[in-house]
Design a protein around this motif. Structure first.
Motif, PDB file in Angstrom:
ATOM      1  N   GLY A 137     -12.714 -36.171 -17.450  1.00 47.01           N
ATOM      2  CA  GLY A 137     -13.592 -35.638 -16.414  1.00 47.01           C
ATOM      3  C   GLY A 137     -13.156 -36.174 -15.065  1.00 47.01           C
ATOM      4  N   SER A 138     -14.108 -36.633 -14.277  1.00 48.38           N
ATOM      5  CA  SER A 138     -13.785 -37.205 -12.965  1.00 48.38           C
ATOM      6  C   SER A 138     -15.044 -37.802 -12.356  1.00 48.38           C
ATOM      7  CB  SER A 138     -13.236 -36.125 -12.030  1.00 48.38           C
ATOM      8  OG  SER A 138     -13.060 -36.635 -10.713  1.00 48.38           O
ATOM      9  N   ILE A 139     -14.868 -38.838 -11.569  1.00 51.36           N
ATOM     10  CA  ILE A 139     -15.982 -39.356 -10.774  1.00 51.36           C
ATOM     11  C   ILE A 139     -16.520 -38.247  -9.868  1.00 51.36           C
ATOM     12  CG2 ILE A 139     -16.565 -40.918  -8.870  1.00 51.36           C
ATOM     13  CD1 ILE A 139     -16.544 -42.386 -11.465  1.00 51.36           C
ATOM     14  N   ALA A 140     -15.656 -37.291  -9.517  1.00 50.40           N
ATOM     15  CA  ALA A 140     -16.088 -36.158  -8.697  1.00 50.40           C
ATOM     16  C   ALA A 140     -17.159 -35.327  -9.391  1.00 50.40           C
ATOM     17  CB  ALA A 140     -14.893 -35.268  -8.359  1.00 50.40           C
ATOM     18  N   GLY A 141     -17.234 -35.413 -10.718  1.00 51.76           N
ATOM     19  CA  GLY A 141     -18.287 -34.716 -11.446  1.00 51.76           C
ATOM     20  C   GLY A 141     -19.612 -35.438 -11.399  1.00 51.76           C
ATOM     21  N   LYS A 142     -19.627 -36.638 -10.793  1.00 56.85           N
ATOM     22  CA  LYS A 142     -20.841 -37.442 -10.691  1.00 56.85           C
ATOM     23  C   LYS A 142     -21.290 -37.671  -9.254  1.00 56.85           C
ATOM     24  CE  LYS A 142     -20.228 -40.155 -14.927  1.00 56.85           C
ATOM     25  NZ  LYS A 142     -21.623 -40.224 -15.387  1.00 56.85           N
ATOM     26  N   VAL A 143     -20.306 -37.812  -8.350  1.00 52.53           N
ATOM     27  CA  VAL A 143     -20.607 -38.086  -6.944  1.00 52.53           C
ATOM     28  C   VAL A 143     -20.049 -36.951  -6.088  1.00 52.53           C
ATOM     29  CG1 VAL A 143     -20.298 -39.680  -5.018  1.00 52.53           C
ATOM     30  CG2 VAL A 143     -20.507 -40.572  -7.353  1.00 52.53           C
ATOM     31  N   PRO A 144     -20.886 -36.235  -5.338  1.00 48.96           N
ATOM     32  CA  PRO A 144     -20.404 -35.103  -4.548  1.00 48.96           C
ATOM     33  C   PRO A 144     -19.696 -35.539  -3.274  1.00 48.96           C
ATOM     34  CG  PRO A 144     -22.743 -35.407  -4.161  1.00 48.96           C
ATOM     35  CD  PRO A 144     -22.346 -36.401  -5.220  1.00 48.96           C
ATOM     36  N   THR A 145     -18.631 -34.832  -2.945  1.00 51.38           N
ATOM     37  CA  THR A 145     -17.956 -34.986  -1.658  1.00 51.38           C
ATOM     38  C   THR A 145     -17.611 -33.601  -1.150  1.00 51.38           C
ATOM     39  OG1 THR A 145     -15.771 -35.184  -2.703  1.00 51.38           O
ATOM     40  CG2 THR A 145     -16.964 -37.230  -2.273  1.00 51.38           C
ATOM     41  N   VAL A 146     -17.480 -33.469   0.153  1.00 54.86           N
ATOM     42  CA  VAL A 146     -17.211 -32.148   0.722  1.00 54.86           C
ATOM     43  C   VAL A 146     -15.824 -31.651   0.311  1.00 54.86           C
ATOM     44  CG1 VAL A 146     -18.715 -32.573   2.691  1.00 54.86           C
ATOM     45  CG2 VAL A 146     -16.274 -33.085   2.889  1.00 54.86           C
ATOM     46  N   LYS A 147     -15.657 -30.350   0.349  1.00 49.95           N
ATOM     47  CA  LYS A 147     -14.411 -29.653   0.037  1.00 49.95           C
ATOM     48  C   LYS A 147     -13.994 -29.798  -1.435  1.00 49.95           C
ATOM     49  CE  LYS A 147     -12.488 -29.754   4.713  1.00 49.95           C
ATOM     50  NZ  LYS A 147     -11.306 -30.059   5.540  1.00 49.95           N
ATOM     51  N   SER A 148     -14.953 -30.109  -2.299  1.00 46.74           N
ATOM     52  CA  SER A 148     -14.610 -30.222  -3.722  1.00 46.74           C
ATOM     53  C   SER A 148     -15.656 -29.545  -4.608  1.00 46.74           C
ATOM     54  CB  SER A 148     -14.476 -31.696  -4.125  1.00 46.74           C
ATOM     55  OG  SER A 148     -15.721 -32.359  -4.028  1.00 46.74           O
ATOM     56  N   ALA A 149     -16.362 -28.561  -4.065  1.00 46.45           N
ATOM     57  CA  ALA A 149     -17.476 -27.953  -4.802  1.00 46.45           C
ATOM     58  C   ALA A 149     -17.035 -27.395  -6.150  1.00 46.45           C
ATOM     59  CB  ALA A 149     -18.130 -26.861  -3.962  1.00 46.45           C
ATOM     60  N   ALA A 150     -15.982 -26.572  -6.149  1.00 46.13           N
ATOM     61  CA  ALA A 150     -15.543 -25.942  -7.394  1.00 46.13           C
ATOM     62  C   ALA A 150     -14.975 -26.984  -8.365  1.00 46.13           C
ATOM     63  CB  ALA A 150     -14.505 -24.861  -7.099  1.00 46.13           C
ATOM     64  N   TYR A 151     -14.133 -27.860  -7.851  1.00 44.83           N
ATOM     65  CA  TYR A 151     -13.538 -28.889  -8.713  1.00 44.83           C
ATOM     66  C   TYR A 151     -14.616 -29.802  -9.282  1.00 44.83           C
ATOM     67  CZ  TYR A 151     -10.798 -32.911 -10.220  1.00 44.83           C
ATOM     68  OH  TYR A 151     -10.255 -33.923 -10.972  1.00 44.83           O
ATOM     69  N   SER A 152     -15.527 -30.271  -8.432  1.00 46.31           N
ATOM     70  CA  SER A 152     -16.592 -31.155  -8.898  1.00 46.31           C
ATOM     71  C   SER A 152     -17.469 -30.461  -9.930  1.00 46.31           C
ATOM     72  CB  SER A 152     -17.450 -31.621  -7.712  1.00 46.31           C
ATOM     73  OG  SER A 152     -16.706 -32.453  -6.845  1.00 46.31           O
ATOM     74  N   ALA A 153     -17.749 -29.180  -9.702  1.00 44.24           N
ATOM     75  CA  ALA A 153     -18.562 -28.421 -10.657  1.00 44.24           C
ATOM     76  C   ALA A 153     -17.853 -28.315 -12.003  1.00 44.24           C
ATOM     77  CB  ALA A 153     -18.858 -27.030 -10.103  1.00 44.24           C
ATOM     78  N   SER A 154     -16.538 -28.117 -11.973  1.00 44.17           N
ATOM     79  CA  SER A 154     -15.788 -28.013 -13.232  1.00 44.17           C
ATOM     80  C   SER A 154     -15.831 -29.332 -13.997  1.00 44.17           C
ATOM     81  CB  SER A 154     -14.340 -27.578 -12.962  1.00 44.17           C
ATOM     82  OG  SER A 154     -13.546 -28.625 -12.438  1.00 44.17           O
ATOM     83  N   LYS A 155     -15.724 -30.439 -13.284  1.00 37.94           N
ATOM     84  CA  LYS A 155     -15.734 -31.738 -13.948  1.00 37.94           C
ATOM     85  C   LYS A 155     -17.141 -32.138 -14.402  1.00 37.94           C
ATOM     86  CE  LYS A 155     -11.376 -32.553 -13.942  1.00 37.94           C
ATOM     87  NZ  LYS A 155     -10.641 -32.598 -15.230  1.00 37.94           N
ATOM     88  N   ALA A 156     -18.153 -31.728 -13.657  1.00 41.76           N
ATOM     89  CA  ALA A 156     -19.530 -31.960 -14.110  1.00 41.76           C
ATOM     90  C   ALA A 156     -19.783 -31.187 -15.403  1.00 41.76           C
ATOM     91  CB  ALA A 156     -20.517 -31.531 -13.035  1.00 41.76           C
ATOM     92  N   ALA A 157     -19.209 -29.987 -15.498  1.00 45.34           N
ATOM     93  CA  ALA A 157     -19.326 -29.198 -16.723  1.00 45.34           C
ATOM     94  C   ALA A 157     -18.647 -29.899 -17.891  1.00 45.34           C
ATOM     95  CB  ALA A 157     -18.722 -27.809 -16.504  1.00 45.34           C
ATOM     96  N   VAL A 158     -17.484 -30.487 -17.647  1.00 38.13           N
ATOM     97  CA  VAL A 158     -16.769 -31.224 -18.700  1.00 38.13           C
ATOM     98  C   VAL A 158     -17.609 -32.388 -19.197  1.00 38.13           C
ATOM     99  CG1 VAL A 158     -14.791 -32.743 -19.146  1.00 38.13           C
ATOM    100  CG2 VAL A 158     -14.449 -30.569 -17.957  1.00 38.13           C
ATOM    101  N   ILE A 159     -18.216 -33.109 -18.272  1.00 41.29           N
ATOM    102  CA  ILE A 159     -19.020 -34.277 -18.642  1.00 41.29           C
ATOM    103  C   ILE A 159     -20.211 -33.864 -19.497  1.00 41.29           C
ATOM    104  CG2 ILE A 159     -20.520 -36.105 -17.733  1.00 41.29           C
ATOM    105  CD1 ILE A 159     -18.595 -36.176 -15.265  1.00 41.29           C
ATOM    106  N   GLN A 160     -20.932 -32.845 -19.075  1.00 39.27           N
ATOM    107  CA  GLN A 160     -22.127 -32.440 -19.833  1.00 39.27           C
ATOM    108  C   GLN A 160     -21.760 -31.784 -21.162  1.00 39.27           C
ATOM    109  OE1 GLN A 160     -24.788 -33.622 -19.495  1.00 39.27           O
ATOM    110  NE2 GLN A 160     -26.549 -32.299 -19.800  1.00 39.27           N
ATOM    111  N   PHE A 161     -20.683 -31.004 -21.162  1.00 40.94           N
ATOM    112  CA  PHE A 161     -20.196 -30.438 -22.420  1.00 40.94           C
ATOM    113  C   PHE A 161     -19.883 -31.545 -23.417  1.00 40.94           C
ATOM    114  CE2 PHE A 161     -16.215 -29.608 -24.795  1.00 40.94           C
ATOM    115  CZ  PHE A 161     -16.728 -28.720 -25.740  1.00 40.94           C
ATOM    116  N   SER A 162     -19.202 -32.567 -22.950  1.00 37.49           N
ATOM    117  CA  SER A 162     -18.824 -33.687 -23.816  1.00 37.49           C
ATOM    118  C   SER A 162     -20.048 -34.421 -24.344  1.00 37.49           C
ATOM    119  CB  SER A 162     -17.916 -34.661 -23.057  1.00 37.49           C
ATOM    120  OG  SER A 162     -16.753 -34.002 -22.595  1.00 37.49           O
ATOM    121  N   ASN A 163     -21.071 -34.563 -23.500  1.00 39.44           N
ATOM    122  CA  ASN A 163     -22.301 -35.230 -23.935  1.00 39.44           C
ATOM    123  C   ASN A 163     -22.955 -34.497 -25.101  1.00 39.44           C
ATOM    124  OD1 ASN A 163     -22.099 -37.265 -22.015  1.00 39.44           O
ATOM    125  ND2 ASN A 163     -23.364 -36.197 -20.519  1.00 39.44           N
ATOM    126  N   VAL A 164     -22.994 -33.174 -25.008  1.00 39.63           N
ATOM    127  CA  VAL A 164     -23.608 -32.391 -26.077  1.00 39.63           C
ATOM    128  C   VAL A 164     -22.717 -32.374 -27.320  1.00 39.63           C
ATOM    129  CG1 VAL A 164     -24.457 -30.119 -26.744  1.00 39.63           C
ATOM    130  CG2 VAL A 164     -24.886 -30.967 -24.439  1.00 39.63           C
TER     131      VAL A 164
END
Length: 264
Positions: free
Chosen positions: A143-170
């Motif tokens: 995944g990525s820390i970007a999937g946990k902490v938002p920063t500008v100019k990374s909306a799509a990438y951060s969203a993809s990594k947040a999806a990876v994190i939650q998918f993995s949790n389930v």
């Protein structure tokens, strides 16, 4: 070097460079048979040669585009023919691009999700079924820390990594009754060619130098936790703490992110 992974099969996507390359060599250094997956045949063969020199074990390459489900199916069929079992799957394939989301290209965003999320999910589905039959195995998703902490100019990438994190949790909950483990690895910025695509200006990479991780160090930690019950590995420690604080104090976290962490 050790023989702690002798007779173990480690499948790695995104194995031609970056973290995937380093995990391949770290696994081989411990005696593993590695199956390397990426799009670039020449780079894969080079990594396979390096891995074989380290382990003396077999090193296989399967050229695969992780955005294409039919190629993932074909790759998994080859894996079954080669080894019959998989002990560890490490999903490293992925890419990002830093830009304001309102200016982003729809096709690039779609491609990012195809590789970072859907390809990872589909490969994990195939491996998960096999591991359920084996009643053993571990899936490690990058995944990525970007999937946990938002920063500008990374909306799509951060969203993809947040999806990876939650998918993995389930997935972890669903596979646990079958003796199959799932771990998510969430690194901060890493010295890889990721930034050649994500940050062509070089400004962001320069601004986060003090947080930059060596891919070999990341690989050592990932392989160290092979077979463990660890659910999540967040790197480096400073950004792991930041991620926890963001969840506790999101309003303050937004202000801190805009001031210090959004230097793209």
């Amino acid at each position: 070097m050790s023989d702690s992974l002798r007779n173990k099969v480690v499948v790695i996507t995104g194995a031609s460079s970056g973290i995937g390359h380093s995990i391949a060599l770290e696994s081989a250094g411990r005696g593993a048979t590695v199956i390397l997956i990426a799009r670039n045949k020449a780079k894969l063969e080079k990594v396979a040669s390096e891995a074989h020199e380290l382990s003396g074990a077999d090193s296989y390459t399967i050229v695969t585009d992780m955005s294409q489900s039919d190629q993932i199916d074909a790759a998994f069929t080859k894996i079954i023919r080669l080894t019959k079992h998989v002990d560890y799957l490490v999903n490293c394939a992925g890419f990002g691009k830093f830009e304001n989301f309102v200016e982003s290209n729809r096709r690039e965003v779609t491609a990012m999700f195809q590789v970072n999320v859907l390809g990872l999910m589909y490969f994990s589905r195939l491996a998960g079924r096999l591991m359920m039959e084996q009643k053993s195995g571990q899936i490690i998703n990058i995944g990525s820390i970007a999937g946990k902490v938002p920063t500008v100019k990374s909306a799509a990438y951060s969203a993809s990594k947040a999806a990876v994190i939650q998918f993995s949790n389930v997935l972890r909950l669903e596979l646990k009754p079958f003796g199959v483990k799932v771990m998510t690895v969430n690194p901060g910025p890493v010295y890889t060619n990721f930034f050649n695509i994500a940050d062509k200006s070089g400004h962001y990479a320069d601004s986060v130098q003090k947080f930059m991780l060596d891919p070999d160090d990341v690989a050592w930690q990932v392989v160290h936790f092979f077979g463990s019950n660890k659910r999540e590995l967040n790197l480096p420690v400073s950004l792991a703490i930041l991620a926890k604080l963001y969840n506790l104090f999101p309003t303050i976290g937004d202000k801190v992110s805009l001031k210090f962490a959004s230097r793209k």
